[in-house]
Design a protein around this motif. Sequence first.
Motif, short mmCIF file in Angstrom:
data_model
loop_
_atom_site.label_atom_id
_atom_site.label_comp_id
_atom_site.label_asym_id
_atom_site.label_seq_id
_atom_site.Cartn_x
_atom_site.Cartn_y
_atom_site.Cartn_z
N MET A 33 5.64 26.30 -16.43
CA MET A 33 5.30 26.40 -15.01
C MET A 33 6.37 27.20 -14.27
SD MET A 33 4.89 23.21 -12.40
CE MET A 33 4.35 23.42 -10.70
N THR A 38 2.71 29.15 -9.35
CA THR A 38 2.11 28.13 -8.49
C THR A 38 1.67 28.72 -7.15
OG1 THR A 38 3.57 26.49 -9.51
CG2 THR A 38 2.47 25.85 -7.47
N ILE A 213 6.79 20.14 -6.77
CA ILE A 213 6.55 21.40 -7.49
C ILE A 213 7.87 21.96 -8.01
CG2 ILE A 213 5.84 23.81 -7.20
CD1 ILE A 213 3.67 22.75 -5.28
N GLU A 226 0.82 24.62 -12.97
CA GLU A 226 0.78 25.51 -11.81
C GLU A 226 -0.51 25.26 -11.02
OE1 GLU A 226 3.29 29.30 -13.67
OE2 GLU A 226 1.11 29.42 -13.42
N GLY A 229 -0.16 21.80 -9.37
CA GLY A 229 0.69 21.86 -8.19
C GLY A 229 -0.02 22.51 -7.01
#
Length: 255
Positions: A33, A38, A213, A226, A229
């Motif tokens: 991630m 994100t 996140i 991602e 989040g």
Amino acid sequence: MAMFKTSNPALGSKTFQDAVARTGGAIDATNRMTLNGTVNRTGILLICAFATAAYTWRMFMQTHDPSDVSGLLMLGVFGGFITAMVTVFKQSWAPITAPIYALLEGLFLGGVSALFDVRYPGIAIQAVGLTFGVLLTMLVVYSSGLIRVTNKFRIGIIAATGGIALFYLLEMILGFFGVRFLAVNGSGPIGIGFSLLVCAIAALNLVLDFDFIEQGVNYGAPKYMEWYGAFGIMVTLVWLYLEILRLLSKMRSRN
């Protein structure tokens, strides 16, 4: 909401740790991630929501008949809720369920926004502008360190959000028996003050979302997080937008 140690049902303090644990802790760097990933996923979800919102908005504005969009509104409400619950329990499905959630919420938000806009012209664009303004403001505040997510801060926001959720649930149940909280739902000082408080709590939930996140990125969570989040941010933005729309309608009704 009680399922996780956060006010956002999509994000919890152990969510990212658990995701890493399920992979055995060995995740290739390219499959982890990232913050940019994100952000990009959040943008995609917003585009999805805007697309379906525009469709429902246009459909209602052609006839101004609520019955024309009532089916889409119900699909958005219940379909969005079910999809959200699936995403919460099956985080690895987020790349598929998060866009579906955004599309369904768009159907609901577009219809509701159109209904409000007919009564209070221009209120929808004001609510959209304020929502994104709050989002950017809270991002700057969080990034600059003006607000630090301590345990006390987190517990306070969680408690406040839980209290609001319980109040809304109680209000809905009592509504079936004809009990109405006129002062809270009215356009008087109490009603506007309550809406301002709820908007503030919703905005502070964004800070918690940003923090979780960031934790996910630091933990090296798997790439699909991602989407998860971004889904969490979307949940809070939907709530914030509806509360801002409600606040503006109260203020406009005083004129």
